[in-house]
Motif scaffolding. Structure first.
Motif, PDB file in Angstrom:
ATOM      1  N   THR B 111       5.093  -3.527  -9.563  1.00 54.86           N
ATOM      2  CA  THR B 111       4.691  -2.577 -10.596  1.00 54.86           C
ATOM      3  C   THR B 111       4.717  -1.146 -10.050  1.00 54.86           C
ATOM      4  O   THR B 111       4.579  -0.929  -8.853  1.00 54.86           O
ATOM      5  CB  THR B 111       3.280  -2.912 -11.113  1.00 54.86           C
ATOM      6  N   PRO B 112       4.900  -0.176 -10.954  1.00 51.65           N
ATOM      7  CA  PRO B 112       5.113   1.197 -10.502  1.00 51.65           C
ATOM      8  C   PRO B 112       3.900   1.895  -9.898  1.00 51.65           C
ATOM      9  O   PRO B 112       4.039   2.682  -8.961  1.00 51.65           O
ATOM     10  CB  PRO B 112       5.575   1.921 -11.762  1.00 51.65           C
ATOM     11  N   THR B 113       2.704   1.602 -10.419  1.00 52.70           N
ATOM     12  CA  THR B 113       1.536   2.392 -10.008  1.00 52.70           C
ATOM     13  C   THR B 113       1.295   2.321  -8.499  1.00 52.70           C
ATOM     14  O   THR B 113       1.128   3.338  -7.836  1.00 52.70           O
ATOM     15  CB  THR B 113       0.283   1.926 -10.767  1.00 52.70           C
ATOM     16  N   ARG B 114       1.298   1.107  -7.971  1.00 52.44           N
ATOM     17  CA  ARG B 114       1.032   0.970  -6.535  1.00 52.44           C
ATOM     18  C   ARG B 114       2.161   1.568  -5.707  1.00 52.44           C
ATOM     19  O   ARG B 114       1.929   2.092  -4.611  1.00 52.44           O
ATOM     20  CB  ARG B 114       0.829  -0.499  -6.182  1.00 52.44           C
ATOM     21  N   ILE B 116       4.005   4.164  -6.573  1.00 50.10           N
ATOM     22  CA  ILE B 116       3.842   5.624  -6.639  1.00 50.10           C
ATOM     23  C   ILE B 116       2.801   6.071  -5.606  1.00 50.10           C
ATOM     24  O   ILE B 116       2.967   7.067  -4.923  1.00 50.10           O
ATOM     25  CB  ILE B 116       3.392   6.055  -8.054  1.00 50.10           C
TER      26      ILE B 116
END
Lengths: 85, 357
Positions: B111-114, B116
């Motif tokens: 997933t992108p959040t981690r 980023i």
């Protein structure tokens, strides 16, 4: 279906770190993006990954997401019709 | 002639209640542990919940520390020309989660959040996004001299008129895997130690911690400014018998002698293997100078010297040396010139000179 909606609300809160939101705060028809929960494009990516990982649904066309992720109701309906996991 | 560098605003989030600039270590939190977490401010009063939900602890600490420093400098966010951050490990919590996701999910479903947040420069980036600063944005990842590297960059830019107002700071966060591995290799003490007993522990390793220390530097002195950054110098490797000589040379380069120093801030952390680096100065060159230490209060981390920098500013500003910091009983009437010396495990040494202005 009711169980699935509850499960989705819990997953949305946990995976998107909605610290101040409880399951009771999210109505089945509440819009998830914009004026509703206020989710954004990064959240949309998180939800696409969640559909794939937890329900075995791959979105071939990301534009489909706009309708699927309108609300918990639309998500649950789509998952029920397409799930493989 | 180069321009002076003033410290117009200071902000700290640490294992002590330092986020309130109105007080100065009036209420000491005594710990008895091998790792110390920060005393968290109420993040919600500083960061909108929608933004905070995607922020790692290191980012939240930095955002609050930044806001405190800007508030004290009485500076609008849009005046900041550059953001420079030093960090040893960046937002290691999300780095660890991201790597664990890769392993647990067989390199799928990332997933992108981690992702980023798993880069070291995400702190400087998030601060810039928050204040809409499109200027110079740089992150130094240089172990225990990360903070000093950032300070040195800011100092040179101000001296050379490349910027007028710079936000500079150091941040590191504490997470479980980091604690586990460092305990395993003996860099964290095996037994809990009470705050005031750290120097007498007689054991190897340090009490690990975390924190964020941010400062507004400028060549324009603000009404709230009391301190000038005179010089900073770093060394990757020094042997114990080189420390005094290097300190003396550093002072000479700034037209000072050891007698000119009113107070030395030493980074003793209670590790019997490496504290004797500090003894070189405490028992030699500065044996007749007032001495303080601080890592019993804030713990050890790559940018712990940011706490020393904050401390030097507070001591000059308040003209007060809290008893809890004192290593010796040498009295000084007016602390004006302060030398900070820090190293970690015999490597990455730094000398920083602060002066009342």
């Amino acid at each position: 279906m009711t169980e699935l909606k509850l499960e989705l609300k819990e997953k949305i809160i946990e995976q998107l770190n909605l610290e101040d939101v409880s399951v009771d705060d999210i109505a089945d028809q509440d819009p998830l993006f914009g004026e509703g929960l206020g989710l954004d494009s990064i959240d949309a990516l998180e939800l696409i990954v969640m559909l794939d990982k937890d329900y075995g649904i791959k979105l071939a066309d990301p534009k489909e997401g706009r309708k699927i992720f309108e609300s918990v109701e639309t998500m649950a309906t789509y998952i029920t019709e397409n799930r493989s996991a | 002639m180069t321009r002076p560098v003033y410290i117009n605003g200071i902000g700290s989030v640490s294992a002590q209640k330092t986020f309130d600039n109105a007080s100065f270590l009036e209420d000491i939190t005594h710990h008895s542990d091998t790792v110390l977490n920060v005393i968290s401010p109420d993040y919600k009063t500083h960061i909108p919940p929608a933004a905070a939900r995607r922020m790692a602890k290191g980012i939240k600490m930095s955002m609050v520390s930044t806001k405190i420093a800007l508030q004290e400098a009485d500076l609008e966010e849009n005046k900041i020309d550059a953001i420079i951050v030093g960090t040893g490990l960046g937002c290691i919590g999300d780095s660890e989660k991201f790597v664990m996701d890769i392993i647990d999910n067989n390199e799928q479903y990332l997933t992108p959040t981690r992702f980023i947040q798993s880069s070291h420069n995400t702190v400087a980036g998030q601060i810039a996004l928050g204040m809409g600063c499109k200027g110079y944005n740089f992150t130094y990842v240089h172990s225990a001299i990360s903070f000093e590297s950032a300070i040195l960059d800011a100092k040179m830019q101000l001296e050379n008129k490349e910027a007028d107002y710079i936000l500079v700071g150091g941040v590191d966060e504490l997470v479980n895997h980091h604690i586990d591995t460092h305990r395993l290799i003996g860099h964290i003490k095996q037994e809990p130690v009470e705050t005031m007993a750290v120097l007498k522990s007689g054991t190897k390793g340090a009490i690990f911690s975390e924190g964020a220390h941010f400062f507004v530097l400028s060549s324009e002195k603000s009404p709230s400014c009391h301190v000038e950054l005179v010089a900073v110098k770093t060394f990757n490797n020094l042997s114990k018998n080189q420390v005094s000589g290097k300190a003396q040379t550093f002072l000479e380069e700034n037209n000072l002698t050891s007698d000119s120093i009113d107070l030395v801030i030493l980074g003793y952390n209670g590790d019997i293997e490496f504290d004797d680096y500090y003894d070189e100065l405490a028992n030699g060159l500065f044996s007749n100078t007032a001495q303080v230490y601080y890592k019993h209060l804030c713990g050890e981390f790559d940018t712990a010297s940011g706490f020393a920098f904050w401390l030097g500013n507070k001591i000059i500003r308040h003209q007060d040396i809290p008893e809890v910091l004192r290593l010796n009983s040498v009295e000084i009437s007016e602390p004006k010139t302060i030398l900070i010396y820090n190293q970690y495990r015999g490597e990455n040494h730094s000398f920083t000179l602060l002066r009342k202005c």
